[in-house]
Scaffold this motif. Structure first.
Motif, mmCIF file in Angstrom:
data_model
loop_
_atom_site.group_PDB
_atom_site.id
_atom_site.type_symbol
_atom_site.label_atom_id
_atom_site.label_comp_id
_atom_site.label_asym_id
_atom_site.label_seq_id
_atom_site.Cartn_x
_atom_site.Cartn_y
_atom_site.Cartn_z
ATOM 1 N N LEU A 5 6.485 -7.820 32.392
ATOM 2 C CA LEU A 5 6.716 -7.771 33.832
ATOM 3 C C LEU A 5 6.496 -9.132 34.477
ATOM 4 O O LEU A 5 7.213 -9.507 35.413
ATOM 5 N N LEU A 6 5.525 -9.873 33.982
ATOM 6 C CA LEU A 6 5.282 -11.217 34.496
ATOM 7 C C LEU A 6 6.485 -12.118 34.229
ATOM 8 O O LEU A 6 6.896 -12.905 35.097
ATOM 9 N N GLY A 7 7.086 -12.001 33.063
ATOM 10 C CA GLY A 7 8.293 -12.759 32.750
ATOM 11 C C GLY A 7 9.452 -12.381 33.646
ATOM 12 O O GLY A 7 10.213 -13.248 34.105
ATOM 13 N N VAL A 8 9.598 -11.093 33.932
ATOM 14 C CA VAL A 8 10.673 -10.631 34.816
ATOM 15 C C VAL A 8 10.454 -11.169 36.234
ATOM 16 O O VAL A 8 11.407 -11.587 36.909
ATOM 17 N N VAL A 9 9.203 -11.192 36.678
ATOM 18 C CA VAL A 9 8.898 -11.722 38.011
ATOM 19 C C VAL A 9 9.246 -13.208 38.089
ATOM 20 O O VAL A 9 9.798 -13.678 39.089
ATOM 21 N N SER A 13 12.004 -14.799 40.526
ATOM 22 C CA SER A 13 11.640 -15.869 41.455
ATOM 23 C C SER A 13 12.659 -16.996 41.417
ATOM 24 O O SER A 13 13.085 -17.504 42.459
ATOM 25 N N VAL A 14 13.067 -17.370 40.228
ATOM 26 C CA VAL A 14 14.068 -18.431 40.089
ATOM 27 C C VAL A 14 15.404 -17.968 40.667
ATOM 28 O O VAL A 14 16.087 -18.722 41.369
ATOM 29 N N LEU A 15 15.793 -16.718 40.413
ATOM 30 C CA LEU A 15 17.053 -16.199 40.949
ATOM 31 C C LEU A 15 17.035 -16.123 42.471
ATOM 32 O O LEU A 15 18.057 -16.382 43.119
ATOM 33 N N ILE A 16 15.888 -15.786 43.054
ATOM 34 C CA ILE A 16 15.783 -15.742 44.512
ATOM 35 C C ILE A 16 15.943 -17.138 45.100
ATOM 36 O O ILE A 16 16.653 -17.329 46.092
ATOM 37 N N VAL A 17 15.308 -18.124 44.496
ATOM 38 C CA VAL A 17 15.449 -19.499 44.983
ATOM 39 C C VAL A 17 16.900 -19.951 44.898
ATOM 40 O O VAL A 17 17.448 -20.531 45.845
ATOM 41 N N ILE A 18 17.562 -19.655 43.787
ATOM 42 C CA ILE A 18 18.975 -20.026 43.633
ATOM 43 C C ILE A 18 19.828 -19.289 44.659
ATOM 44 O O ILE A 18 20.725 -19.874 45.276
ATOM 45 N N GLY A 19 19.542 -18.010 44.864
ATOM 46 C CA GLY A 19 20.303 -17.228 45.840
ATOM 47 C C GLY A 19 20.145 -17.739 47.253
ATOM 48 O O GLY A 19 21.108 -17.781 48.031
ATOM 49 N N LYS A 56 23.014 -9.522 50.672
ATOM 50 C CA LYS A 56 22.598 -8.283 50.019
ATOM 51 C C LYS A 56 21.887 -8.568 48.699
ATOM 52 O O LYS A 56 20.862 -7.946 48.392
ATOM 53 N N ALA A 57 22.422 -9.501 47.921
ATOM 54 C CA ALA A 57 21.811 -9.828 46.634
ATOM 55 C C ALA A 57 20.413 -10.388 46.827
ATOM 56 O O ALA A 57 19.481 -10.020 46.100
ATOM 57 N N THR A 58 20.228 -11.255 47.824
ATOM 58 C CA THR A 58 18.911 -11.828 48.086
ATOM 59 C C THR A 58 17.939 -10.743 48.546
ATOM 60 O O THR A 58 16.767 -10.741 48.152
ATOM 61 N N ALA A 59 18.409 -9.822 49.363
ATOM 62 C CA ALA A 59 17.547 -8.737 49.832
ATOM 63 C C ALA A 59 17.122 -7.826 48.678
ATOM 64 O O ALA A 59 15.947 -7.456 48.568
ATOM 65 N N TYR A 60 18.058 -7.484 47.804
ATOM 66 C CA TYR A 60 17.731 -6.626 46.666
ATOM 67 C C TYR A 60 16.789 -7.331 45.683
ATOM 68 O O TYR A 60 15.853 -6.725 45.163
ATOM 69 N N LEU A 61 17.050 -8.605 45.433
ATOM 70 C CA LEU A 61 16.167 -9.363 44.537
ATOM 71 C C LEU A 61 14.771 -9.478 45.131
ATOM 72 O O LEU A 61 13.765 -9.354 44.422
ATOM 73 N N GLY A 62 14.691 -9.687 46.438
ATOM 74 C CA GLY A 62 13.384 -9.771 47.097
ATOM 75 C C GLY A 62 12.628 -8.453 47.043
ATOM 76 O O GLY A 62 11.415 -8.430 46.827
ATOM 77 N N ALA A 63 13.341 -7.358 47.228
ATOM 78 C CA ALA A 63 12.692 -6.042 47.157
ATOM 79 C C ALA A 63 12.193 -5.753 45.740
ATOM 80 O O ALA A 63 11.072 -5.267 45.551
ATOM 81 N N ALA A 64 13.015 -6.065 44.744
ATOM 82 C CA ALA A 64 12.595 -5.856 43.352
ATOM 83 C C ALA A 64 11.408 -6.742 43.010
ATOM 84 O O ALA A 64 10.473 -6.306 42.328
ATOM 85 N N TRP A 65 11.411 -7.972 43.512
ATOM 86 C CA TRP A 65 10.313 -8.912 43.279
ATOM 87 C C TRP A 65 9.007 -8.369 43.866
ATOM 88 O O TRP A 65 7.968 -8.390 43.216
ATOM 89 N N LEU A 66 9.076 -7.855 45.091
ATOM 90 C CA LEU A 66 7.891 -7.316 45.743
ATOM 91 C C LEU A 66 7.352 -6.095 45.000
ATOM 92 O O LEU A 66 6.136 -5.967 44.789
#
Length: 79
Positions: A5-9, A13-19, A56-66
């Protein structure tokens, strides 16, 4: 499980920054830098195409991250 899970987070995080960096800029003039874009705050323009997808992608990635961070916090408190 915790390490996975730490690896997925970290990947999220990197995908959110890119997004966030890929989202188009909404400020068109130097005056909007001073107003903070408040003139467009209550505008009725709806995002379309690539801009809508990125929002939408940034919102979904942020929700999954949280959610994953809350799960990691729970797993670290159980042990």
């Amino acid at each position: 499980m915790y390490n996975f899970l730490l690896g997925v987070v970290i990947v999220l995080s990197v995908l959110i920054v890119i997004g966030i960096m890929m989202q188009p800029s909404k400020q068109n003039s130097a005056a909007s830098a001073f107003t903070g874009g408040a003139d467009n705050l209550f505008g009725r323009q709806k995002a379309r195409g690539f801009e809508a997808f990125m929002q939408k992608a940034t919102a979904y990635l942020g929700a999954a991250w949280l959610i994953l961070l809350l799960l990691l916090a729970y797993l670290s408190s159980v042990n």
